[in-house]
Design a protein around this motif. Structure first.
Motif, PDB file in Angstrom:
ATOM      1  N   LEU A 123      13.210  -2.899 -10.895  1.00 54.76           N
ATOM      2  CA  LEU A 123      12.950  -1.853  -9.791  1.00 54.76           C
ATOM      3  C   LEU A 123      11.823  -1.138 -10.331  1.00 54.76           C
ATOM      4  O   LEU A 123      11.609  -0.002 -10.376  1.00 54.76           O
ATOM      5  CB  LEU A 123      14.145  -1.027  -9.403  1.00 54.76           C
ATOM      6  N   ASP A 124      10.788  -1.993 -10.615  1.00 55.42           N
ATOM      7  CA  ASP A 124       9.327  -1.595 -11.184  1.00 55.42           C
ATOM      8  C   ASP A 124       8.440  -2.392 -10.447  1.00 55.42           C
ATOM      9  O   ASP A 124       7.895  -3.484 -11.310  1.00 55.42           O
ATOM     10  CB  ASP A 124       9.405  -1.440 -12.684  1.00 55.42           C
ATOM     11  N   PHE A 125       7.971  -1.966  -9.380  1.00 47.43           N
ATOM     12  CA  PHE A 125       6.680  -2.561  -8.576  1.00 47.43           C
ATOM     13  C   PHE A 125       5.433  -2.792  -9.754  1.00 47.43           C
ATOM     14  O   PHE A 125       5.245  -1.845  -9.910  1.00 47.43           O
ATOM     15  CB  PHE A 125       6.575  -2.045  -7.371  1.00 47.43           C
ATOM     16  N   THR A 169       0.737  -1.341   0.360  1.00 44.58           N
ATOM     17  CA  THR A 169       0.064   0.053   0.231  1.00 44.58           C
ATOM     18  C   THR A 169       0.856   1.331  -0.132  1.00 44.58           C
ATOM     19  O   THR A 169       0.669   2.333  -0.799  1.00 44.58           O
ATOM     20  CB  THR A 169      -0.988  -0.045   1.252  1.00 44.58           C
ATOM     21  N   GLN A 170       1.977   1.159   0.945  1.00 47.36           N
ATOM     22  CA  GLN A 170       2.879   2.303   0.904  1.00 47.36           C
ATOM     23  C   GLN A 170       3.733   2.255  -0.521  1.00 47.36           C
ATOM     24  O   GLN A 170       3.959   3.427  -0.802  1.00 47.36           O
ATOM     25  CB  GLN A 170       3.747   2.149   1.990  1.00 47.36           C
ATOM     26  N   LEU A 171       4.029   1.451  -1.013  1.00 48.16           N
ATOM     27  CA  LEU A 171       4.754   1.482  -2.337  1.00 48.16           C
ATOM     28  C   LEU A 171       3.859   2.127  -3.551  1.00 48.16           C
ATOM     29  O   LEU A 171       4.208   2.893  -4.285  1.00 48.16           O
ATOM     30  CB  LEU A 171       5.279   0.118  -2.971  1.00 48.16           C
ATOM     31  N   ILE A 172       2.533   1.404  -3.610  1.00 47.63           N
ATOM     32  CA  ILE A 172       1.675   2.167  -4.346  1.00 47.63           C
ATOM     33  C   ILE A 172       1.330   3.546  -4.314  1.00 47.63           C
ATOM     34  O   ILE A 172       1.048   4.111  -5.145  1.00 47.63           O
ATOM     35  CB  ILE A 172       0.224   1.284  -4.389  1.00 47.63           C
ATOM     36  N   GLY A 173       1.462   4.026  -2.969  1.00 46.92           N
ATOM     37  CA  GLY A 173       1.254   5.515  -2.566  1.00 46.92           C
ATOM     38  C   GLY A 173       2.586   6.021  -3.121  1.00 46.92           C
ATOM     39  O   GLY A 173       2.324   7.457  -2.923  1.00 46.92           O
ATOM     40  N   GLY A 174       3.475   5.780  -3.287  1.00 46.74           N
ATOM     41  CA  GLY A 174       4.641   6.458  -3.831  1.00 46.74           C
ATOM     42  C   GLY A 174       5.943   6.437  -2.986  1.00 46.74           C
ATOM     43  O   GLY A 174       6.844   7.145  -3.094  1.00 46.74           O
ATOM     44  N   ASP A 175       5.674   5.552  -1.770  1.00 48.92           N
ATOM     45  CA  ASP A 175       6.600   5.552  -0.882  1.00 48.92           C
ATOM     46  C   ASP A 175       7.785   4.486  -1.194  1.00 48.92           C
ATOM     47  O   ASP A 175       7.708   3.355  -0.877  1.00 48.92           O
ATOM     48  CB  ASP A 175       6.183   5.242   0.530  1.00 48.92           C
ATOM     49  N   GLY A 176       8.932   5.182  -1.909  1.00 47.13           N
ATOM     50  CA  GLY A 176       9.857   4.278  -2.299  1.00 47.13           C
ATOM     51  C   GLY A 176      10.953   3.565  -1.498  1.00 47.13           C
ATOM     52  O   GLY A 176      11.456   2.645  -1.483  1.00 47.13           O
ATOM     53  N   SER A 177      10.713   4.124  -0.234  1.00 44.13           N
ATOM     54  CA  SER A 177      11.330   3.676   1.137  1.00 44.13           C
ATOM     55  C   SER A 177      11.259   2.278   1.517  1.00 44.13           C
ATOM     56  O   SER A 177      11.836   1.733   2.497  1.00 44.13           O
ATOM     57  CB  SER A 177      11.558   4.738   2.304  1.00 44.13           C
ATOM     58  N   GLN A 178      10.100   2.001   1.092  1.00 41.26           N
ATOM     59  CA  GLN A 178       9.562   0.434   1.447  1.00 41.26           C
ATOM     60  C   GLN A 178       9.933  -0.724   0.660  1.00 41.26           C
ATOM     61  O   GLN A 178       9.593  -1.796   0.770  1.00 41.26           O
ATOM     62  CB  GLN A 178       7.770   0.702   1.444  1.00 41.26           C
ATOM     63  N   VAL A 179      10.754  -0.331  -0.308  1.00 43.66           N
ATOM     64  CA  VAL A 179      11.277  -1.291  -1.403  1.00 43.66           C
ATOM     65  C   VAL A 179      11.832  -2.604  -0.514  1.00 43.66           C
ATOM     66  O   VAL A 179      11.530  -3.765  -0.685  1.00 43.66           O
ATOM     67  CB  VAL A 179      12.242  -0.843  -2.436  1.00 43.66           C
ATOM     68  N   MET A 180      12.778  -1.998   0.237  1.00 38.97           N
ATOM     69  CA  MET A 180      13.476  -3.102   1.091  1.00 38.97           C
ATOM     70  C   MET A 180      12.595  -4.098   2.093  1.00 38.97           C
ATOM     71  O   MET A 180      12.655  -5.544   2.245  1.00 38.97           O
ATOM     72  CB  MET A 180      14.593  -2.859   1.911  1.00 38.97           C
ATOM     73  N   LYS A 181      11.858  -3.354   2.489  1.00 43.97           N
ATOM     74  CA  LYS A 181      10.746  -4.052   3.675  1.00 43.97           C
ATOM     75  C   LYS A 181       9.943  -5.029   2.666  1.00 43.97           C
ATOM     76  O   LYS A 181       9.381  -6.075   2.914  1.00 43.97           O
ATOM     77  CB  LYS A 181       9.691  -3.173   4.289  1.00 43.97           C
TER      78      LYS A 181
END
Length: 228
Positions: free
Chosen positions: A179-181, A127-139
């Protein structure tokens, strides 16, 4: 079937185990890029291990297909290609679909709870990635593994578990290279897979897992970043 952490040291790990995990993680996340030369002196400075320990680690990573031995030239990060990705995808499906079938057949209520718990963490990161929060990639990397592993962990086949873990890591390397969710479709598929697994619908779960993994592979190839 046992879980793992991509980047957090486990209690009781030796220095060699810790360095192995760090180098493997750096290859999966493309900090060490496909085709990079792995010079022992430079690795010694970066990872704080002796040359003999590093040589042993690189031989282990070569056996796992993350590294290639280049004869007298030393070691390099394994290259990537569409052919390799398709091969990895096929093997992942063979292993994961088999393990998923057995897990659904024999899994306990505690196993169901673990599937739901792992999906909740994954859904939060997605949900955070979809919202644009790229810092969540490693999680997301960790939680995606945790969820898929949870769905098959009731299988309890150690050799299958170790082989699947390696193949999953190699598949994830391609995801992180592009790197493209895949976004909402992937997140929705995870939610449906959770429901099918907990609902013990074997055929529908295996069918969805197959289309999910194949869609991920095609998304990676469609980026145009993977050489033929």
């Amino acid at each position: 079937m046992r879980g793992k952490s991509f980047f957090i040291d486990a209690e009781g790990d030796s220095l060699a185990d810790k360095v192995l995990r760090r180098i493997r993680f750096d290859i999966i996340t493309n900090t060490l890029k496909p085709g990079d030369r792995l010079r022992l002196e430079r690795l010694r400075e970066t990872y704080g291990a002796s040359v003999s320990t590093l040589r042993e680690i690189l031989n282990r990573l070569a056996a796992e297909h993350f590294v290639v031995a280049e004869g007298n030239r030393g070691f390099g990060v394994a290259p990537i290609s569409q052919r390799d990705l398709r091969d990895i995808c096929e093997m992942r499906l063979l292993l994961e679909c088999h393990a998923l079938r057995r897990s659904i057949e024999v899994g306990s209520v505690d196993w169901e709870a673990q599937v739901v718990s792992c999906h909740h963490k994954l859904q939060t990161a997605e949900t955070q990635l979809i919202g644009g929060d790229g810092s969540q990639v490693m999680k997301w990397v960790q939680y995606d593994w945790d969820f898929h592993h949870a769905t098959v962990m009731a299988c309890d086949r150690p050799v299958l578990s170790a082989t699947h873990s390696n193949i999953f890591d190699r598949f994830m390397r391609y995801h992180l290279y592009v790197l493209d969710f895949r976004g909402r479709p992937a997140a929705d598929e995870h939610a449906r897979l959770r429901d099918l697994v907990v609902g013990r619908d074997v055929e529908a779960a295996v069918s969805l897992l197959t289309s999910h993994v194949m869609a991920g592979m095609e998304h990676i190839i469609a980026s145009g970043k993977i050489p033929a």
